[in-house]
Enzyme design. Structure first.
Site, PDB file in Angstrom:
ATOM      1  N   HIS A  86     -43.781   6.977  56.981  1.00 27.50           N
ATOM      2  CA  HIS A  86     -44.200   5.674  56.447  1.00 27.50           C
ATOM      3  C   HIS A  86     -45.630   5.382  56.914  1.00 27.50           C
ATOM      4  O   HIS A  86     -45.981   5.679  58.056  1.00 27.50           O
ATOM      5  CB  HIS A  86     -43.238   4.574  56.916  1.00 27.50           C
ATOM      6  CG  HIS A  86     -43.464   3.287  56.179  1.00 27.50           C
ATOM      7  ND1 HIS A  86     -44.515   2.446  56.463  1.00 27.50           N
ATOM      8  CD2 HIS A  86     -42.814   2.730  55.132  1.00 27.50           C
ATOM      9  CE1 HIS A  86     -44.489   1.417  55.632  1.00 27.50           C
ATOM     10  NE2 HIS A  86     -43.453   1.567  54.805  1.00 27.50           N
ATOM     11  N   GLU A 151     -45.537   5.690  48.151  1.00 34.68           N
ATOM     12  CA  GLU A 151     -45.909   4.318  48.490  1.00 34.68           C
ATOM     13  C   GLU A 151     -47.418   4.215  48.674  1.00 34.68           C
ATOM     14  O   GLU A 151     -47.934   4.431  49.780  1.00 34.68           O
ATOM     15  CB  GLU A 151     -45.231   3.898  49.793  1.00 34.68           C
ATOM     16  CG  GLU A 151     -43.727   3.901  49.738  1.00 34.68           C
ATOM     17  CD  GLU A 151     -43.134   2.955  50.776  1.00 34.68           C
ATOM     18  OE1 GLU A 151     -42.436   2.033  50.376  1.00 34.68           O
ATOM     19  OE2 GLU A 151     -43.401   3.138  51.972  1.00 34.68           O
TER      20      GLU A 151
END
Ligand code: PGA
Length: 224
Positions: A86, A151
């Site tokens: 992430h 993302e």
């Protein structure tokens, strides 16, 4: 379709217990396509109809790693699903460490949601594919329990998701490299969910802000 909620540094043990119970109730039976990543301290211990995963772990079974959480601690809560890469963790973790985590997770048969994504400067220089390619070159793209989450950093937590066409191009590119399901993440909400799920090669979403309240996550998942 896969729906994953990344609660980040939100919720406590008490509030997540209510979250988990509410979600469990609407699911009624085990659903392998719903994932929630609470803070490690808030893990729910008990039977769940969704997959509870960890936002972070240290690639060890146990040992002298002050402040870290290893496999032994995850096992106690039945956690066998991990988020790796992430962008909010990449601030602290370099590619080598991310690879070490990935390899540890594959060795121990964890399900992995592996996040990739470029920043706005990279996108504006038309270097997105090269950048994502380098992030993907770090891992085994044939790993059976792999899910990729695209993302773009510029869309995370902003309230404005990336342009549908831009997402489409990236998902097409990622799909040409792996058979793993591909999620989109970055300001997914109740309003844009339909359009995002309609994108070719999109197998689901990774949601932050809009999943913090369980009733909103339930709505986005279409479970209400
Ligand atoms: P967001 O976060 O939905 O708040 O943009 C997504 C993520 O960081 O996974």
């Amino acid at each position: 379709m896969i729906f994953a909620a990344n609660l980040k540094c939100n919720h406590t043990r008490t509030s997540f217990e209510l979250y988990a119970k509410a979600l469990n109730k609407v699911l009624k039976e085990k659903n392998d396509e719903i994932f929630v990543f609470p803070p490690n301290i808030a893990f729910y211990q008990g039977g769940l109809n969704f997959t509870q995963g960890t936002q972070n772990f240290y690639p060890c079974i146990n040992g002298a790693f002050t402040g870290e959480i290893g496999k032994e601690q995850l096992d106690e809560f039945g956690i066998n699903c991990v988020l790796i890469g992430h962008s909010e963790r990449r601030v602290f973790e370099n590619d080598d460490f991310i690879k070490t985590k990935f390899d540890f997770a594959t060795k121990h048969n964890f399900k992995i949601i592996f996040c990739i994504g470029e920043n706005l400067a990279c996108k504006n220089q038309n270097k997105t594919k090269d950048f994502l390619n380098s992030q993907l070159s770090n891992i085994n793209l044939n790993y059976e329990k792999l899910i990729i989450a695209y993302e773009p950093i510029y869309s995370i937590g902003t309230g404005v998701s990336a342009d549908i066409k831009d997402i489409e191009v990236v998902l097409e590119f990622v799909n040409s490299k792996t058979k793993a399901p591909i999620l989109y993440g970055g300001s997914v909400n109740e309003k844009n969910i339909k359009e995002i799920l309609n994108i070719k090669h999109c197998s689901g979403v990774l949601i932050g802000s809009a999943a913090l309240k369980v009733e909103n996550f339930i709505k986005i998942c279409g479970l209400n």
